[in-house]
Design a protein around this motif. Structure first.
Motif, PDB file in Angstrom:
ATOM      1  N   ALA A 163     -66.756  -9.992 -18.508  1.00 27.28           N
ATOM      2  CA  ALA A 163     -65.982  -9.889 -19.746  1.00 27.28           C
ATOM      3  C   ALA A 163     -64.919  -8.811 -19.531  1.00 27.28           C
ATOM      4  N   VAL A 164     -63.663  -9.157 -19.791  1.00 32.21           N
ATOM      5  CA  VAL A 164     -62.556  -8.213 -19.641  1.00 32.21           C
ATOM      6  C   VAL A 164     -62.015  -7.895 -21.033  1.00 32.21           C
ATOM      7  N   HIS A 165     -61.951  -6.614 -21.339  1.00 23.38           N
ATOM      8  CA  HIS A 165     -61.613  -6.113 -22.675  1.00 23.38           C
ATOM      9  C   HIS A 165     -60.166  -5.625 -22.690  1.00 23.38           C
ATOM     10  N   VAL A 166     -59.356  -6.145 -23.632  1.00 26.91           N
ATOM     11  CA  VAL A 166     -57.974  -5.675 -23.804  1.00 26.91           C
ATOM     12  C   VAL A 166     -57.780  -5.317 -25.269  1.00 26.91           C
ATOM     13  N   ASP A 167     -57.492  -4.048 -25.537  1.00 25.01           N
ATOM     14  CA  ASP A 167     -57.246  -3.622 -26.915  1.00 25.01           C
ATOM     15  C   ASP A 167     -55.974  -2.785 -27.041  1.00 25.01           C
ATOM     16  N   GLN A 168     -55.084  -2.918 -26.057  1.00 25.07           N
ATOM     17  CA  GLN A 168     -53.826  -2.180 -26.082  1.00 25.07           C
ATOM     18  C   GLN A 168     -52.652  -3.137 -25.901  1.00 25.07           C
ATOM     19  N   ASN A 169     -51.570  -2.868 -26.617  1.00 24.31           N
ATOM     20  CA  ASN A 169     -50.350  -3.640 -26.469  1.00 24.31           C
ATOM     21  C   ASN A 169     -49.443  -2.902 -25.491  1.00 24.31           C
ATOM     22  N   VAL A 220     -51.298  -2.243 -19.056  1.00 22.81           N
ATOM     23  CA  VAL A 220     -52.733  -2.483 -19.265  1.00 22.81           C
ATOM     24  C   VAL A 220     -53.025  -3.980 -19.241  1.00 22.81           C
ATOM     25  N   ILE A 221     -52.192  -4.753 -19.927  1.00 19.83           N
ATOM     26  CA  ILE A 221     -52.398  -6.205 -19.980  1.00 19.83           C
ATOM     27  C   ILE A 221     -52.290  -6.807 -18.585  1.00 19.83           C
TER      28      ILE A 221
END
Length: 144
Positions: free
Chosen positions: A28-34, A38-39
């Motif tokens: 599971a890869v978590h992305v919570d930044q715009n 990071v993306i």
């Protein structure tokens, strides 16, 4: 005769193990930044781990979960990785993209209209809950 049977069993075991499937890895890869860095790092992680496991004869099943500001990675016109997501979803068989329903609903309310997401993104009720569910199912957790 006993040696012949043993040799035949050994040959069958070796042949079977040569064709045995490798391990399956769940990530599971978590992305919570715009943040484009990071993306892109998250997608680099996906590409690199998938390539590595495939080179080992293994399989990687990967889900990218985005919520909060990270949901922008799934919004056409705002995402810096639209083409990359499209290409990766075609090239990597076991890759899925999850979009937080809570974030999507709040963004849509704020915009006064339904926010369109990329076709590759599947809306889940909650990004955080999805990450918990995946980890409870044995998925490794990666946050770039």
């Amino acid at each position: 005769m006993k040696q012949l049977v043993t040799a035949a069993c050994l040959a069958a075991a070796v042949a079977t193990s040569a064709f045995a499937e490798g391990e399956t890895h769940y990530v599971a890869v978590h992305v919570d930044q715009n943040d484009p860095k990071v993306i892109n790092m998250a997608l680099n992680n996906v590409q690199n781990l998938t390539n590595y496991y495939e080179s080992q004869g293994d399989t990687a099943i990967v889900e990218v979960v985005a919520y909060g500001p990270g949901l922008h990675m799934y919004i056409p016109g705002k995402s810096p990785v639209v083409d990359r997501i499209s290409t990766m979803s075609l090239e990597i068989e076991n890759l899925t993209f999850a979009a937080c329903g809570n974030t999507h609903r709040k963004m849509s309310e704020k915009a006064g209209k339904e926010i369109t997401l990329l076709d590759e993104a599947n809306i889940v009720p909650s990004g955080v809950v999805r990450l918990v569910e995946l980890q409870e199912q044995g998925y490794a957790y990666v946050r770039p």
